[in-house]
Design a protein around this motif. Structure first.
Motif, PDB file in Angstrom:
ATOM      1  N   ALA A  46      38.355   8.410  23.379  1.00 25.14           N
ATOM      2  CA  ALA A  46      38.526   9.459  22.378  1.00 25.14           C
ATOM      3  C   ALA A  46      38.996   8.831  21.073  1.00 25.14           C
ATOM      4  O   ALA A  46      39.817   7.912  21.075  1.00 25.14           O
ATOM      5  N   GLU A  47      38.442   9.318  19.999  1.00 24.20           N
ATOM      6  CA  GLU A  47      38.849   8.833  18.678  1.00 24.20           C
ATOM      7  C   GLU A  47      40.253   9.348  18.387  1.00 24.20           C
ATOM      8  O   GLU A  47      40.483  10.557  18.372  1.00 24.20           O
ATOM      9  N   PRO A  48      41.227   8.456  18.182  1.00 22.37           N
ATOM     10  CA  PRO A  48      42.590   8.936  17.932  1.00 22.37           C
ATOM     11  C   PRO A  48      42.686   9.618  16.567  1.00 22.37           C
ATOM     12  O   PRO A  48      42.008   9.244  15.623  1.00 22.37           O
ATOM     13  N   GLU A  49      43.529  10.651  16.531  1.00 19.84           N
ATOM     14  CA  GLU A  49      43.758  11.342  15.265  1.00 19.84           C
ATOM     15  C   GLU A  49      44.578  10.447  14.354  1.00 19.84           C
ATOM     16  O   GLU A  49      45.515   9.790  14.787  1.00 19.84           O
ATOM     17  N   LYS A  50      44.213  10.466  13.087  1.00 21.04           N
ATOM     18  CA  LYS A  50      44.989   9.723  12.106  1.00 21.04           C
ATOM     19  C   LYS A  50      46.103  10.635  11.613  1.00 21.04           C
ATOM     20  O   LYS A  50      45.840  11.682  11.027  1.00 21.04           O
ATOM     21  N   VAL A  51      47.326  10.250  11.894  1.00 20.02           N
ATOM     22  CA  VAL A  51      48.481  11.078  11.572  1.00 20.02           C
ATOM     23  C   VAL A  51      49.356  10.336  10.577  1.00 20.02           C
ATOM     24  O   VAL A  51      49.696   9.173  10.776  1.00 20.02           O
ATOM     25  N   VAL A  52      49.682  11.018   9.507  1.00 18.80           N
ATOM     26  CA  VAL A  52      50.646  10.493   8.537  1.00 18.80           C
ATOM     27  C   VAL A  52      51.836  11.438   8.577  1.00 18.80           C
ATOM     28  O   VAL A  52      51.694  12.640   8.409  1.00 18.80           O
ATOM     29  N   ALA A  83      28.949  -7.892  56.362  1.00 21.92           N
ATOM     30  CA  ALA A  83      29.528  -6.618  55.931  1.00 21.92           C
ATOM     31  C   ALA A  83      30.940  -6.932  55.442  1.00 21.92           C
ATOM     32  O   ALA A  83      31.783  -7.381  56.209  1.00 21.92           O
ATOM     33  N   ARG A  84      31.148  -6.755  54.163  1.00 24.98           N
ATOM     34  CA  ARG A  84      32.462  -7.082  53.616  1.00 24.98           C
ATOM     35  C   ARG A  84      32.961  -5.941  52.760  1.00 24.98           C
ATOM     36  O   ARG A  84      32.208  -5.087  52.336  1.00 24.98           O
ATOM     37  N   GLN A  85      34.224  -5.978  52.508  1.00 23.53           N
ATOM     38  CA  GLN A  85      34.832  -4.958  51.671  1.00 23.53           C
ATOM     39  C   GLN A  85      35.335  -5.601  50.386  1.00 23.53           C
ATOM     40  O   GLN A  85      35.495  -6.818  50.303  1.00 23.53           O
ATOM     41  N   PHE A  86      35.563  -4.761  49.391  1.00 24.53           N
ATOM     42  CA  PHE A  86      36.093  -5.276  48.129  1.00 24.53           C
ATOM     43  C   PHE A  86      36.979  -4.230  47.484  1.00 24.53           C
ATOM     44  O   PHE A  86      36.960  -3.051  47.832  1.00 24.53           O
ATOM     45  N   HIS A  87      37.763  -4.719  46.541  1.00 23.23           N
ATOM     46  CA  HIS A  87      38.665  -3.884  45.739  1.00 23.23           C
ATOM     47  C   HIS A  87      38.658  -4.504  44.350  1.00 23.23           C
ATOM     48  O   HIS A  87      39.007  -5.657  44.182  1.00 23.23           O
ATOM     49  N   ARG A  88      38.209  -3.734  43.371  1.00 19.27           N
ATOM     50  CA  ARG A  88      38.174  -4.244  42.000  1.00 19.27           C
ATOM     51  C   ARG A  88      38.824  -3.193  41.109  1.00 19.27           C
ATOM     52  O   ARG A  88      38.565  -2.008  41.252  1.00 19.27           O
ATOM     53  N   SER A  89      39.711  -3.643  40.199  1.00 19.31           N
ATOM     54  CA  SER A  89      40.398  -2.682  39.336  1.00 19.31           C
ATOM     55  C   SER A  89      40.332  -3.130  37.885  1.00 19.31           C
ATOM     56  O   SER A  89      40.264  -4.326  37.587  1.00 19.31           O
ATOM     57  N   PHE A  90      40.344  -2.132  37.005  1.00 17.78           N
ATOM     58  CA  PHE A  90      40.295  -2.340  35.563  1.00 17.78           C
ATOM     59  C   PHE A  90      41.375  -1.478  34.938  1.00 17.78           C
ATOM     60  O   PHE A  90      41.471  -0.285  35.233  1.00 17.78           O
ATOM     61  N   VAL A  91      42.181  -2.040  34.059  1.00 13.30           N
ATOM     62  CA  VAL A  91      43.228  -1.295  33.371  1.00 13.30           C
ATOM     63  C   VAL A  91      42.585  -0.515  32.229  1.00 13.30           C
ATOM     64  O   VAL A  91      41.814  -1.067  31.450  1.00 13.30           O
ATOM     65  N   LEU A  92      42.890   0.777  32.153  1.00 13.93           N
ATOM     66  CA  LEU A  92      42.339   1.645  31.123  1.00 13.93           C
ATOM     67  C   LEU A  92      43.366   1.878  30.028  1.00 13.93           C
ATOM     68  O   LEU A  92      44.524   2.174  30.309  1.00 13.93           O
ATOM     69  N   ALA A  93      42.930   1.776  28.795  1.00 15.01           N
ATOM     70  CA  ALA A  93      43.806   2.068  27.662  1.00 15.01           C
ATOM     71  C   ALA A  93      44.018   3.573  27.566  1.00 15.01           C
ATOM     72  O   ALA A  93      43.229   4.363  28.093  1.00 15.01           O
ATOM     73  N   ASP A  94      45.088   3.982  26.901  1.00 20.02           N
ATOM     74  CA  ASP A  94      45.300   5.403  26.659  1.00 20.02           C
ATOM     75  C   ASP A  94      44.107   5.943  25.883  1.00 20.02           C
ATOM     76  O   ASP A  94      43.623   5.312  24.949  1.00 20.02           O
ATOM     77  N   GLY A  95      43.639   7.108  26.275  1.00 17.08           N
ATOM     78  CA  GLY A  95      42.505   7.728  25.601  1.00 17.08           C
ATOM     79  C   GLY A  95      41.161   7.380  26.201  1.00 17.08           C
ATOM     80  O   GLY A  95      40.152   7.964  25.831  1.00 17.08           O
ATOM     81  N   VAL A  96      41.106   6.426  27.133  1.00 12.40           N
ATOM     82  CA  VAL A  96      39.839   6.082  27.788  1.00 12.40           C
ATOM     83  C   VAL A  96      39.702   6.948  29.031  1.00 12.40           C
ATOM     84  O   VAL A  96      40.586   6.983  29.880  1.00 12.40           O
ATOM     85  N   GLU A  97      38.586   7.657  29.104  1.00 16.07           N
ATOM     86  CA  GLU A  97      38.322   8.556  30.218  1.00 16.07           C
ATOM     87  C   GLU A  97      37.108   8.060  30.997  1.00 16.07           C
ATOM     88  O   GLU A  97      36.152   7.560  30.415  1.00 16.07           O
ATOM     89  N   VAL A  98      37.152   8.244  32.311  1.00 24.17           N
ATOM     90  CA  VAL A  98      36.043   7.855  33.173  1.00 24.17           C
ATOM     91  C   VAL A  98      35.082   9.026  33.254  1.00 24.17           C
ATOM     92  O   VAL A  98      35.478  10.153  33.527  1.00 24.17           O
ATOM     93  N   GLY A  99      33.807   8.737  33.003  1.00 24.13           N
ATOM     94  CA  GLY A  99      32.775   9.766  33.070  1.00 24.13           C
ATOM     95  C   GLY A  99      32.036   9.677  34.390  1.00 24.13           C
ATOM     96  O   GLY A  99      32.642   9.699  35.454  1.00 24.13           O
ATOM     97  N   ALA A 100      30.737   9.530  34.314  1.00 24.22           N
ATOM     98  CA  ALA A 100      29.885   9.537  35.506  1.00 24.22           C
ATOM     99  C   ALA A 100      29.907   8.186  36.204  1.00 24.22           C
ATOM    100  O   ALA A 100      30.108   7.139  35.591  1.00 24.22           O
ATOM    101  N   ALA A 101      29.692   8.237  37.519  1.00 21.59           N
ATOM    102  CA  ALA A 101      29.454   7.040  38.336  1.00 21.59           C
ATOM    103  C   ALA A 101      28.071   7.225  38.939  1.00 21.59           C
ATOM    104  O   ALA A 101      27.824   8.198  39.647  1.00 21.59           O
ATOM    105  N   ILE A 102      27.169   6.305  38.645  1.00 23.55           N
ATOM    106  CA  ILE A 102      25.772   6.441  39.030  1.00 23.55           C
ATOM    107  C   ILE A 102      25.355   5.223  39.846  1.00 23.55           C
ATOM    108  O   ILE A 102      25.587   4.090  39.430  1.00 23.55           O
TER     109      ILE A 102
END
Length: 140
Positions: A123-129, A91-110
């Motif tokens: 999310a698709e970034p808006e193209k701004v001029v 029986a062991r424990q763990f900790h794992r992490s991932f860096v998320l870029a701006d605009g990346v959202e976490v959805g479902a965990a299954i």
């Protein structure tokens, strides 16, 4: 030869936070357990799959902390009344992490067949001029 950091590059303005995220990710202490896959499921979506055999849904937590996806697992050791002749499954424990870029959202965990799937979307970034007006300077 001097090492040029990302934040010190003359054409990369405002990326100091990205450099800190990269340093934090490198120091996150992720070991090789549990093994995982990262797959791109479409142009703007991803799936992280962790092999978490032996863990139940109540043994796992999935959180987003300061733009990091953090998955923790803690198994309860219920072997108090059992006598093992050989114990190869600890029986062991763990900790794992991932860096998320701006605009990346976490959805479902299954949870499915000993695998934890976590869906991410970007999310698709808006193209701004933007046109900046040039003003005439004042001479003295």
């Amino acid at each position: 030869m001097t090492k040029l950091s990302l934040g010190a590059h003359p054409y990369m303005l405002g990326f100091e936070q990205l450099e800190r995220l990269l340093e934090r990710s490198a120091k996150s202490g992720n070991e090789g357990y549990p093994p995982f896959n990262i797959e791109q499921t479409s142009d703007n979506s991803y799936r992280i799959t962790l092999a978490v055999a032996g863990f139940g849904e109540g043994d796992l937590s999935v959180t987003v902390e300061d733009r990091q996806l953090v998955i923790r697992g803690r198994q309860r050791d219920e072997a108090d009344d059992r006598i093992f002749l050989h114990r190869g499954i600890a029986a062991r424990q763990f900790h794992r992490s991932f860096v998320l870029a701006d605009g990346v959202e976490v959805g479902a965990a299954i949870m499915e067949n000993g695998l934890l799937h976590i869906d991410l979307t970007r999310a698709e970034p808006e193209k701004v001029v933007q046109t900046i007006r040039i003003e005439k300077g004042q001479t003295s």
